[in-house]
Motif scaffolding. Structure first.
Motif, PDB file in Angstrom:
ATOM      1  N   ASN A   4     -60.979  19.678  23.758  1.00 48.40           N
ATOM      2  CA  ASN A   4     -60.258  20.939  23.631  1.00 48.40           C
ATOM      3  C   ASN A   4     -58.995  20.969  24.504  1.00 48.40           C
ATOM      4  OD1 ASN A   4     -63.071  21.271  25.124  1.00 48.40           O
ATOM      5  ND2 ASN A   4     -61.533  22.259  26.399  1.00 48.40           N
ATOM      6  N   THR A   5     -58.911  20.109  25.506  1.00 52.55           N
ATOM      7  CA  THR A   5     -57.732  20.099  26.370  1.00 52.55           C
ATOM      8  C   THR A   5     -56.464  19.835  25.572  1.00 52.55           C
ATOM      9  OG1 THR A   5     -58.957  19.403  28.344  1.00 52.55           O
ATOM     10  CG2 THR A   5     -56.593  18.926  28.299  1.00 52.55           C
ATOM     11  N   PHE A   8     -62.204  25.351  13.076  1.00 46.13           N
ATOM     12  CA  PHE A   8     -62.770  25.510  14.420  1.00 46.13           C
ATOM     13  C   PHE A   8     -61.671  25.387  15.474  1.00 46.13           C
ATOM     14  CE2 PHE A   8     -64.505  23.579  18.303  1.00 46.13           C
ATOM     15  CZ  PHE A   8     -65.488  24.501  18.635  1.00 46.13           C
ATOM     16  N   GLN A   9     -60.807  24.398  15.320  1.00 51.78           N
ATOM     17  CA  GLN A   9     -59.702  24.197  16.264  1.00 51.78           C
ATOM     18  C   GLN A   9     -58.804  25.426  16.312  1.00 51.78           C
ATOM     19  OE1 GLN A   9     -57.218  20.805  15.402  1.00 51.78           O
ATOM     20  NE2 GLN A   9     -55.582  21.527  16.722  1.00 51.78           N
ATOM     21  N   ALA A  10     -58.511  26.006  15.171  1.00 52.85           N
ATOM     22  CA  ALA A  10     -57.652  27.197  15.128  1.00 52.85           C
ATOM     23  C   ALA A  10     -58.291  28.355  15.889  1.00 52.85           C
ATOM     24  CB  ALA A  10     -57.385  27.593  13.680  1.00 52.85           C
ATOM     25  N   ALA A  11     -59.593  28.551  15.701  1.00 54.47           N
ATOM     26  CA  ALA A  11     -60.294  29.636  16.390  1.00 54.47           C
ATOM     27  C   ALA A  11     -60.343  29.387  17.894  1.00 54.47           C
ATOM     28  CB  ALA A  11     -61.712  29.776  15.840  1.00 54.47           C
ATOM     29  N   THR A  25     -66.891  18.532   8.709  1.00 55.08           N
ATOM     30  CA  THR A  25     -65.925  18.003   7.747  1.00 55.08           C
ATOM     31  C   THR A  25     -64.542  18.159   8.374  1.00 55.08           C
ATOM     32  OG1 THR A  25     -65.515  20.137   6.678  1.00 55.08           O
ATOM     33  CG2 THR A  25     -67.356  18.812   5.820  1.00 55.08           C
ATOM     34  N   PRO A  26     -63.533  17.454   7.862  1.00 52.93           N
ATOM     35  CA  PRO A  26     -62.179  17.653   8.394  1.00 52.93           C
ATOM     36  C   PRO A  26     -61.723  19.114   8.300  1.00 52.93           C
ATOM     37  CG  PRO A  26     -62.258  15.635   7.110  1.00 52.93           C
ATOM     38  CD  PRO A  26     -63.580  16.328   6.903  1.00 52.93           C
ATOM     39  N   PRO A  74     -57.336  16.159  11.093  1.00 55.60           N
ATOM     40  CA  PRO A  74     -58.668  16.248  11.686  1.00 55.60           C
ATOM     41  C   PRO A  74     -59.634  15.311  10.961  1.00 55.60           C
ATOM     42  CG  PRO A  74     -57.786  18.427  11.130  1.00 55.60           C
ATOM     43  CD  PRO A  74     -56.920  17.415  10.457  1.00 55.60           C
ATOM     44  N   VAL A  75     -60.534  14.704  11.709  1.00 64.09           N
ATOM     45  CA  VAL A  75     -61.539  13.825  11.106  1.00 64.09           C
ATOM     46  C   VAL A  75     -62.919  14.464  11.195  1.00 64.09           C
ATOM     47  CG1 VAL A  75     -62.623  11.547  11.136  1.00 64.09           C
ATOM     48  CG2 VAL A  75     -60.184  11.777  11.655  1.00 64.09           C
TER      49      VAL A  75
END
Length: 328
Positions: A101-102, A308-311, A301-302, A124-125
C-alpha cells in the motif's frame, strides 16, 4: 457466365485452408508465457516482509512455470525508485512489481511529485496478502485495555505519545486519534524496531506496529497487546480484541501486498501471471511466511485489485488530510 465456377470455389477453399494452417502454425510457434526468466522487483530491502514474500512466491512460480524468477531489491524513497523502474520497463510481463500500500495507496498523498502514476502506469495483476498491526504498550504500564488507555489520553490531552517507524504505523496511530477523539503526540522514528526500543525503555507510551515487530515482544512478556488494527482478530494473538471490538468503532487499518506489471502488458500474460501468483500463495513457502508474519494470503482478479486500490487510496487520503500531514 463463368465456365469454371467449381474450380474457383475449390481454389478459394484451398487458399482459406492454407491461411488457417499458417495462422495455426504461427500460434503454435509463439512462445508461451513465461519463456524466459522473470524479475520480481521489490521496493524494500532484503529481509523485509515484502522481500520475504517475493522470494517465497518466486520459488513457487519458478517451479510451476519452469523458468527462473529473480528477486531484485530496489529500496529507497518510500518505494518510488522501484515503482518508477517497473513503470518504465517493457510491458511484456517479465518485470513484476511486488509491492504494498505504500507505493500504490499512500505515496500520492505524501509526496507532491511522484515519478510514476500508481494507476495509469501499471496493470494490476492480483492481491497477494493482507496483514494487520497491533496496539502495544509497555508491560509495566497501567493500561490493561484500550478503554484504560483512551481514558488516560482524554484526561491528559497531548501528554501521551505514540511512536512510528513506517507510514502504516503512523497512519494507524493517526486513525486512532481521529476515531477515538484523543490528542496523542506523535514521535517519528526511522524504523519500527527503533520505536519498540524506546517503548520498552519508557520514552514513549504506545505504538501500533506490524505483528512481526510487536508480537515477539508480547510473547516475551515485555509488551502488552491491547488491540488489533483490522476487523478480524490476529491468529497470533486470538485473545486480543480488534480495536473496533474494543470500542473504537469503524477502526480498520491494515497493510497489503500486491503484484503489478507495466501498463500495456498483454491481457493473456496478465491472466497467466495472475494464475501463477495465486497458486504460489498456496505454496508451503508462502504459507510459512504468512504464518510467521501474522498475515494471510489474499488473491484477487486484476479488476478486483484495481477497485480495492482505489478505495484504499481514498481511505489513506482521508486519514492523511485529517491528520494535517502536508505532502513533501
Amino acid at each position: 457466365m463463368n465456365p469454371f465456377p467449381h474450380r474457383r470455389r475449390v481454389l478459394a477453399a484451398t487458399a482459406a485452408a492454407v491461411l488457417c494452417a499458417a495462422a495455426g502454425a504461427a500460434n503454435a510457434q509463439a512462445p508461451a508465457y513465461p519463456a524466459k526468466p522473470v524479475t520480481f522487483v521489490v521496493p524494500f530491502a532484503a529481509g523485509s516482509a515484502t522481500d520475504q514474500l517475493a522470494r517465497a512466491l518466486g520459488q513457487a512460480v519458478s517451479t510451476d512455470a519452469r523458468q527462473p524468477v529473480v528477486v531484485e531489491n530496489k529500496a529507497g524513497a518510500s518505494g518510488m525508485i522501484a515503482a518508477q523502474s517497473v513503470a518504465k520497463a517493457p510491458a511484456d510481463g517479465y518485470t513484476v512489481l511486488i509491492t504494498t500500500n505504500t507505493t500504490h495507496a499512500a505515496n500520492e498523498h505524501l509526496y507532491k511529485k511522484l515519478p510514476y502514476d500508481p494507476v495509469k502506469d501499471f496493470a494490476p495483476v492480483t492481491g497477494l496478502g493482507k496483514g494487520g498491526q497491533v496496539l502495544v504498550v509497555n508491560a509495566g504500564a497501567p493500561y490493561k485495555n484500550v478503554g484504560d488507555l483512551l481514558a488516560a489520553a482524554r484526561k491528559n490531552p497531548g501528554k501521551l505519545s505514540f511512536g512510528s517507524g513506517s507510514s502504516s504505523s503512523r497512519m494507524a496511530g493517526e486513525m486512532l486519534k481521529q476515531l477515538a477523539g484523543v490528542d496523542i503526540l506523535h514521535v517519528p522514528y526511522k524504523s519500527n524496531p527503533l520505536a519498540i526500543t524506546d517503548l520498552l525503555g519508557g520514552q514513549i507510551d504506545l505504538m501500533i506496529t506490524d505483528t512481526s515487530t510487536g508480537v515477539p515482544q508480547v510473547k516475551a512478556g515485555k509488551l502488552r497487546a491491547l488491540g488489533y488494527s483490522t476487523q478480524k482478530r490476529s491468529t497470533q494473538l486470538p485473545e486480543v480484541p480488534t480495536l473496533d471490538e474494543a470500542g473504537v468503532k469503524g477502526y480498520d487499518m491494515g497493510y497489503w501486498f500486491a503484484a503489478y506489471v507495466p501498463a500495456g502488458t498483454p491481457e493473456p500474460v496478465v491472466v497467466r501471471l495472475n494464475a501463477l501468483l495465486a497458486q504460489a500463495t498456496r505454496s508451503q513457502a508462502a504459507q510459512s511466511f504468512f504464518e510467521t508474519a501474522g498475515s494471510e494470503a489474499w488473491t484477487t482478479t486484476p479488476e478486483e485489485l484495481a477497485r480495492f486500490q482505489a478505495a484504499e487510496t481514498q481511505k489513506w487520503g482521508r486519514v492523511i488530510k485529517a491528520a494535517g500531514i502536508e505532502a513533501e
